[in-house]
Design a protein around this motif. Structure first.
Motif, PDB file in Angstrom:
ATOM      1  N   MET A  94      14.964  15.531  -6.978  1.00 60.56           N
ATOM      2  CA  MET A  94      13.855  14.637  -6.574  1.00 60.56           C
ATOM      3  C   MET A  94      14.166  13.723  -5.388  1.00 60.56           C
ATOM      4  O   MET A  94      13.406  12.791  -5.117  1.00 60.56           O
ATOM      5  N   TYR A  95      15.252  13.950  -4.663  1.00 58.91           N
ATOM      6  CA  TYR A  95      15.534  13.139  -3.468  1.00 58.91           C
ATOM      7  C   TYR A  95      14.568  13.538  -2.346  1.00 58.91           C
ATOM      8  O   TYR A  95      13.965  14.622  -2.399  1.00 58.91           O
ATOM      9  N   SER A  96      14.434  12.664  -1.357  1.00 60.85           N
ATOM     10  CA  SER A  96      13.445  12.944  -0.311  1.00 60.85           C
ATOM     11  C   SER A  96      13.893  12.398   1.042  1.00 60.85           C
ATOM     12  O   SER A  96      14.798  11.564   1.128  1.00 60.85           O
ATOM     13  N   VAL A  97      13.222  12.886   2.072  1.00 59.49           N
ATOM     14  CA  VAL A  97      13.377  12.355   3.431  1.00 59.49           C
ATOM     15  C   VAL A  97      12.133  11.521   3.684  1.00 59.49           C
ATOM     16  O   VAL A  97      11.017  11.991   3.444  1.00 59.49           O
ATOM     17  N   SER A  98      12.308  10.271   4.118  1.00 56.12           N
ATOM     18  CA  SER A  98      11.146   9.401   4.302  1.00 56.12           C
ATOM     19  C   SER A  98      11.048   8.955   5.759  1.00 56.12           C
ATOM     20  O   SER A  98      12.001   8.399   6.313  1.00 56.12           O
ATOM     21  N   ILE A  99       9.902   9.218   6.375  1.00 55.31           N
ATOM     22  CA  ILE A  99       9.699   8.881   7.791  1.00 55.31           C
ATOM     23  C   ILE A  99       8.361   8.154   7.929  1.00 55.31           C
ATOM     24  O   ILE A  99       7.309   8.690   7.562  1.00 55.31           O
ATOM     25  N   ALA A 100       8.417   6.927   8.442  1.00 52.31           N
ATOM     26  CA  ALA A 100       7.178   6.177   8.694  1.00 52.31           C
ATOM     27  C   ALA A 100       7.123   5.825  10.172  1.00 52.31           C
ATOM     28  O   ALA A 100       8.159   5.730  10.844  1.00 52.31           O
ATOM     29  N   TYR A 101       5.929   5.610  10.674  1.00 55.53           N
ATOM     30  CA  TYR A 101       5.774   5.128  12.048  1.00 55.53           C
ATOM     31  C   TYR A 101       4.975   3.837  12.009  1.00 55.53           C
ATOM     32  O   TYR A 101       3.900   3.772  11.396  1.00 55.53           O
ATOM     33  N   ILE A 209      10.377   2.376   1.341  1.00 57.35           N
ATOM     34  CA  ILE A 209       8.984   2.317   0.862  1.00 57.35           C
ATOM     35  C   ILE A 209       7.902   2.426   1.948  1.00 57.35           C
ATOM     36  O   ILE A 209       6.737   2.592   1.606  1.00 57.35           O
ATOM     37  N   ALA A 210       8.293   2.313   3.239  1.00 55.67           N
ATOM     38  CA  ALA A 210       7.254   2.237   4.289  1.00 55.67           C
ATOM     39  C   ALA A 210       6.313   3.442   4.238  1.00 55.67           C
ATOM     40  O   ALA A 210       5.080   3.289   4.209  1.00 55.67           O
ATOM     41  N   ALA A 211       6.869   4.645   4.196  1.00 53.25           N
ATOM     42  CA  ALA A 211       6.019   5.844   4.185  1.00 53.25           C
ATOM     43  C   ALA A 211       5.291   5.975   2.842  1.00 53.25           C
ATOM     44  O   ALA A 211       4.088   6.258   2.798  1.00 53.25           O
ATOM     45  N   GLY A 212       6.008   5.739   1.755  1.00 58.07           N
ATOM     46  CA  GLY A 212       5.428   5.916   0.412  1.00 58.07           C
ATOM     47  C   GLY A 212       4.268   4.976   0.148  1.00 58.07           C
ATOM     48  O   GLY A 212       3.274   5.365  -0.489  1.00 58.07           O
ATOM     49  N   VAL A 213       4.372   3.727   0.619  1.00 59.26           N
ATOM     50  CA  VAL A 213       3.276   2.773   0.389  1.00 59.26           C
ATOM     51  C   VAL A 213       2.016   3.240   1.124  1.00 59.26           C
ATOM     52  O   VAL A 213       0.906   3.184   0.576  1.00 59.26           O
ATOM     53  N   LEU A 214       2.171   3.727   2.344  1.00 57.60           N
ATOM     54  CA  LEU A 214       0.972   4.191   3.071  1.00 57.60           C
ATOM     55  C   LEU A 214       0.370   5.411   2.357  1.00 57.60           C
ATOM     56  O   LEU A 214      -0.857   5.491   2.166  1.00 57.60           O
ATOM     57  N   ILE A 215       1.212   6.341   1.941  1.00 60.15           N
ATOM     58  CA  ILE A 215       0.712   7.548   1.251  1.00 60.15           C
ATOM     59  C   ILE A 215      -0.030   7.138  -0.024  1.00 60.15           C
ATOM     60  O   ILE A 215      -1.131   7.627  -0.317  1.00 60.15           O
ATOM     61  N   LEU A 216       0.559   6.179  -0.755  1.00 57.24           N
ATOM     62  CA  LEU A 216      -0.086   5.731  -2.000  1.00 57.24           C
ATOM     63  C   LEU A 216      -1.424   5.040  -1.729  1.00 57.24           C
ATOM     64  O   LEU A 216      -2.434   5.345  -2.381  1.00 57.24           O
ATOM     65  N   THR A 217      -1.453   4.122  -0.788  1.00 58.86           N
ATOM     66  CA  THR A 217      -2.707   3.386  -0.567  1.00 58.86           C
ATOM     67  C   THR A 217      -3.782   4.317   0.013  1.00 58.86           C
ATOM     68  O   THR A 217      -4.957   4.194  -0.310  1.00 58.86           O
ATOM     69  N   GLU A 218      -3.357   5.280   0.821  1.00 58.53           N
ATOM     70  CA  GLU A 218      -4.329   6.247   1.350  1.00 58.53           C
ATOM     71  C   GLU A 218      -4.861   7.182   0.264  1.00 58.53           C
ATOM     72  O   GLU A 218      -5.913   7.786   0.418  1.00 58.53           O
ATOM     73  N   ALA A 219      -4.097   7.285  -0.846  1.00 55.85           N
ATOM     74  CA  ALA A 219      -4.550   8.116  -1.971  1.00 55.85           C
ATOM     75  C   ALA A 219      -5.356   7.294  -2.970  1.00 55.85           C
ATOM     76  O   ALA A 219      -5.698   7.791  -4.049  1.00 55.85           O
ATOM     77  N   GLY A 220      -5.633   6.027  -2.637  1.00 54.11           N
ATOM     78  CA  GLY A 220      -6.478   5.201  -3.502  1.00 54.11           C
ATOM     79  C   GLY A 220      -5.719   4.237  -4.391  1.00 54.11           C
ATOM     80  O   GLY A 220      -6.332   3.527  -5.189  1.00 54.11           O
ATOM     81  N   GLY A 221      -4.394   4.188  -4.269  1.00 50.05           N
ATOM     82  CA  GLY A 221      -3.602   3.291  -5.106  1.00 50.05           C
ATOM     83  C   GLY A 221      -3.377   1.938  -4.461  1.00 50.05           C
ATOM     84  O   GLY A 221      -3.909   1.646  -3.390  1.00 50.05           O
ATOM     85  N   SER A 222      -2.595   1.102  -5.162  1.00 48.84           N
ATOM     86  CA  SER A 222      -2.304  -0.220  -4.603  1.00 48.84           C
ATOM     87  C   SER A 222      -0.823  -0.535  -4.751  1.00 48.84           C
ATOM     88  O   SER A 222      -0.144  -0.014  -5.644  1.00 48.84           O
ATOM     89  N   ALA A 223      -0.332  -1.390  -3.865  1.00 51.75           N
ATOM     90  CA  ALA A 223       1.082  -1.788  -3.894  1.00 51.75           C
ATOM     91  C   ALA A 223       1.166  -3.290  -3.671  1.00 51.75           C
ATOM     92  O   ALA A 223       0.734  -3.781  -2.634  1.00 51.75           O
ATOM     93  N   ARG A 224       1.699  -3.986  -4.677  1.00 53.65           N
ATOM     94  CA  ARG A 224       1.882  -5.438  -4.556  1.00 53.65           C
ATOM     95  C   ARG A 224       3.360  -5.773  -4.633  1.00 53.65           C
ATOM     96  O   ARG A 224       4.172  -4.955  -5.051  1.00 53.65           O
ATOM     97  N   GLY A 225       3.672  -7.037  -4.303  1.00 56.90           N
ATOM     98  CA  GLY A 225       5.023  -7.527  -4.517  1.00 56.90           C
ATOM     99  C   GLY A 225       5.162  -7.991  -5.963  1.00 56.90           C
ATOM    100  O   GLY A 225       4.257  -7.810  -6.781  1.00 56.90           O
ATOM    101  N   TRP A 226       6.301  -8.617  -6.269  1.00 55.51           N
ATOM    102  CA  TRP A 226       6.529  -9.068  -7.637  1.00 55.51           C
ATOM    103  C   TRP A 226       5.884 -10.422  -7.915  1.00 55.51           C
ATOM    104  O   TRP A 226       5.894 -10.896  -9.042  1.00 55.51           O
ATOM    105  N   SER A 227       5.380 -11.064  -6.871  1.00 53.11           N
ATOM    106  CA  SER A 227       4.570 -12.270  -7.091  1.00 53.11           C
ATOM    107  C   SER A 227       3.328 -12.138  -6.229  1.00 53.11           C
ATOM    108  O   SER A 227       3.350 -11.451  -5.199  1.00 53.11           O
ATOM    109  N   PRO A 228       2.197 -12.753  -6.659  1.00 53.74           N
ATOM    110  CA  PRO A 228       0.909 -12.481  -6.021  1.00 53.74           C
ATOM    111  C   PRO A 228       0.883 -12.798  -4.530  1.00 53.74           C
ATOM    112  O   PRO A 228       0.223 -12.106  -3.755  1.00 53.74           O
ATOM    113  N   GLU A 229       1.653 -13.830  -4.108  1.00 54.79           N
ATOM    114  CA  GLU A 229       1.539 -14.257  -2.708  1.00 54.79           C
ATOM    115  C   GLU A 229       2.408 -13.439  -1.764  1.00 54.79           C
ATOM    116  O   GLU A 229       2.286 -13.539  -0.554  1.00 54.79           O
TER     117      GLU A 229
END
Ligand code: IPD
Length: 255
Positions: A94-101, A209-229
């Motif tokens: 399950m390892y991966s190569v992650s590339i974001a721009y 996380i840079a590439a994964g967060v974009l892929i997730l949010t573009e798929a309709g998901g959300s990504a927050r930090g560990w505190s709301p702000e």
């Protein structure tokens, strides 16, 4: 248009790096820090990706896990040449190569490629997300009692162990299942394609996380930090979900 040229180039770079990774099983493991390992393959993969992308786009900057690079520019690549090096060392696929721009401070393109599984996740900001060219969406599940969440137990941060135990205990009492895949980038993509409903980990890095967060949010998901702000791409402590279960997960995953 140039974004699609970069998307194509990022996928080509990820596939080339994937071939190199799959054919390089003869490596030495070095410890970068406590519970933080690297192999010659990580460095070789990053070198390949850097040379390929910068030969195609010489004006771009590049920031990689192993070689560092520029932090401030109008356009830069953010690369983890093997996310989940522990998986790679142990031959867990399950390892991966992650590339974001990133352009003007915003991640606009993401590619996560799991070479051992031949799964290519891609997203362009505003254009949705795909797995091997097919559109993906997060899971519609709304009941925490049947939901599955991926996580990492933060072995590198002994000061976090009590918090981790509290979070896991709260989840075990209320959620359906827990998973640990070993690559944050890949886990975010598992939420994006609806295989699990959420993922959390404390103290990651932007290249994880840079590439994964974009892929997730573009798929309709959300990504927050560990505190709301907090801005998750600044602190890189992440609590991500299919969106529907975000309040449930954020209600448990915090300091
Ligand atoms: C690691 C992976 C893993 C996470 C670690 C990261 P690396 O990245 O993302 O899932 O639990 O915290 O460091 O070091 O293998 O690139």
């Amino acid at each position: 248009m140039d974004l699609y040229e970069r998307l194509k180039a990022a996928q080509e770079a990820a596939r080339k790096a994937g071939r190199l990774i799959l054919s390089s099983r003869d490596f030495t493991v070095h410890a970068k820090a406590l519970h933080d390992y690297v192999t010659e393959t990580d460095a070789a993969s990053e070198r390949l990706i850097r040379e390929y992308l910068l030969s195609r786009f010489p004006g771009d900057d590049f920031f990689g896990e192993e070689g560092g690079g520029s932090n401030e520019s109008t356009g830069r690549w953010i690369v983890d040449p093997i996310d989940g090096t522990n998986d790679y060392i142990r031959n867990i696929p399950m390892y991966s190569v992650s590339i974001a721009y990133e352009r003007m401070g915003q991640i606009v393109l993401g590619v996560v490629y799991a070479p051992a599984l031949d799964e290519m996740y891609t997203a362009v900001r505003g254009e949705g997300a795909c797995l091997n060219g097919e559109r993906i969406r997060v899971s519609p599940m709304s009941d925490p009692g049947t939901a599955a969440f991926g996580f990492s137990a933060n072995v590198r941060y002994p000061g976090m162990h009590d918090t981790t135990v509290r979070i896991l205990s709260d989840l075990l009492l209320t959620c359906g299942d827990l998973r640990r895949f070993g690559s944050a980038a890949y886990e975010l993509c598992q939420v994006a394609c609806g295989r699990i409903e959420g993922f959390f980990e404390y103290g990651l890095h932007i290249y994880d996380i840079a590439a994964g967060v974009l892929i997730l949010t573009e798929a309709g998901g959300s990504a927050r930090g560990w505190s709301p702000e907090e801005d998750v791409l600044k602190t890189c402590s992440i609590c991500a979900s299919n969106g529907i279960l975000q309040d449930y997960l954020s209600g448990i995953v915090h300091l």
